[in-house]
Design a protein around this motif. Structure first.
Motif, PDB file in Angstrom:
ATOM      1  N   GLN A 154       0.818  -1.200   0.000  1.00 43.30           N
ATOM      2  CA  GLN A 154       0.000   0.000   0.000  1.00 43.30           C
ATOM      3  C   GLN A 154       0.858   1.259   0.000  1.00 43.30           C
ATOM      4  OE1 GLN A 154      -2.593  -0.229   3.399  1.00 43.30           O
ATOM      5  NE2 GLN A 154      -3.543  -2.149   2.741  1.00 43.30           N
ATOM      6  N   PRO A 155       0.326   2.367  -0.537  1.00 40.01           N
ATOM      7  CA  PRO A 155       1.055   3.634  -0.477  1.00 40.01           C
ATOM      8  C   PRO A 155       1.377   4.008   0.970  1.00 40.01           C
ATOM      9  CG  PRO A 155      -0.779   3.804  -2.013  1.00 40.01           C
ATOM     10  CD  PRO A 155      -0.947   2.492  -1.294  1.00 40.01           C
ATOM     11  N   VAL A 168       6.664   3.926  -0.909  1.00 39.40           N
ATOM     12  CA  VAL A 168       5.701   3.700  -1.980  1.00 39.40           C
ATOM     13  C   VAL A 168       4.732   4.877  -2.022  1.00 39.40           C
ATOM     14  CG1 VAL A 168       3.890   2.186  -2.863  1.00 39.40           C
ATOM     15  CG2 VAL A 168       5.877   1.212  -1.714  1.00 39.40           C
ATOM     16  N   VAL A 169       4.676   5.575  -3.146  1.00 38.57           N
ATOM     17  CA  VAL A 169       3.798   6.740  -3.267  1.00 38.57           C
ATOM     18  C   VAL A 169       2.545   6.428  -4.078  1.00 38.57           C
ATOM     19  CG1 VAL A 169       5.667   8.382  -2.960  1.00 38.57           C
ATOM     20  CG2 VAL A 169       5.107   7.595  -5.264  1.00 38.57           C
ATOM     21  N   SER A 170       2.570   5.354  -4.869  1.00 39.72           N
ATOM     22  CA  SER A 170       1.386   4.984  -5.647  1.00 39.72           C
ATOM     23  C   SER A 170       1.438   3.510  -5.994  1.00 39.72           C
ATOM     24  CB  SER A 170       1.287   5.819  -6.933  1.00 39.72           C
ATOM     25  OG  SER A 170       2.370   5.526  -7.816  1.00 39.72           O
ATOM     26  N   LEU A 185       4.614  -0.107  -8.735  1.00 44.72           N
ATOM     27  CA  LEU A 185       4.771   0.700  -7.532  1.00 44.72           C
ATOM     28  C   LEU A 185       5.537   1.971  -7.881  1.00 44.72           C
ATOM     29  CD1 LEU A 185       5.842  -2.077  -4.986  1.00 44.72           C
ATOM     30  CD2 LEU A 185       3.530  -1.315  -5.552  1.00 44.72           C
ATOM     31  N   ASP A 188       9.332   7.027  -4.091  1.00 46.33           N
ATOM     32  CA  ASP A 188       9.718   8.419  -3.831  1.00 46.33           C
ATOM     33  C   ASP A 188      11.000   8.791  -4.559  1.00 46.33           C
ATOM     34  OD1 ASP A 188      11.216   6.702  -2.230  1.00 46.33           O
ATOM     35  OD2 ASP A 188      11.505   8.187  -0.663  1.00 46.33           O
TER      36      ASP A 188
END
Length: 209
Positions: A154-155, A168-170, A185, A188
């Motif tokens: 998960q983000p 993880v940003v997305s 994924l 950053d």
């Protein structure tokens, strides 16, 4: 499972593919590296896990069933435990193959390498779990994360890629014609990471980087 293992565990699932054996070794290598295991412990554990996963992949099972892997540590006892679960029936036994036979030595190697091993009924499902414990006096007690399938990342979580932790940003799914679906994924730093949904990733909820 001994209670002393507590939360020091990593679990993931593998598809029924020949690629799953090297994938299991890679995941184990990452986990034990974070736990501070020495080279001797690492090499022995990789041999044991490879044999257990190989055996599990050979067992006839209902369609769609995967192989479950669990890696646990008990730092206070200096023990490392490997568990491999499958949905097949029967109880594996150590064989003594003849000189001309090229296979059948998997559990013989496990018995020779591990401190002890055994078979249990699978918790919460059909099939069985084959486990092996090894002495690992140099594993450390600090939790460094857990191994999960890429599909549930998960983000906001941190994943270990290219030898470093990244935020993880997305997360998005990607489909293509004639190939496996993928999880992409966004990180950053650096390029996005594209992996299979079942690929194991080392994950932490939060840390200083």
């Amino acid at each position: 499972m001994p209670e002393s293992f507590g939360s020091n565990e990593v679990t993931f699932r593998l598809s029924r593919s020949r690629r799953s054996v090297p994938r299991s070794r890679a995941a184990l290598h990452a986990v034990l590296g974070g736990w501070g295991a020495g080279q001797d412990v690492l090499e022995a554990a990789e041999l044991v896990l490879s044999e257990l996963v190989t055996n599990a992949l050979r067992v006839p099972v209902p369609s769609g069933r995967q192989v479950g892997v669990r890696i646990l540590r008990a730092p206070a006892d200096g023990l490392l435990r490997l568990e491999v679960s499958d949905a097949g029936s029967g109880t594996p036994e150590v064989r003594m193959p003849g000189d001309e036979e090229t296979g059948g030595r998997g559990l013989l190697l496990v018995e020779a390498t591990a401190h002890r091993w055994g078979v249990e009924e699978r918790e919460g499902g059909i099939g069985k779990t084959v486990w092996a414990e090894s002495k690992a006096p140099d594993i450390v007690a600090e939790p460094v994360g857990r191994e999960v399938a890429a599909a549930i990342v998960q983000p906001g979580q941190h994943v270990r890629v290219w030898g470093e932790w990244r935020v993880v940003v997305s997360v998005r799914s990607e489909q293509c014609d004639g190939c496996d679906s993928a999880v992409v994924l966004g990180l950053d730093e650096g390029p996005a990471l594209r992996v299979l949904p079942t690929d194991p990733l080392a994950v932490r909820q939060g840390m200083d980087v």
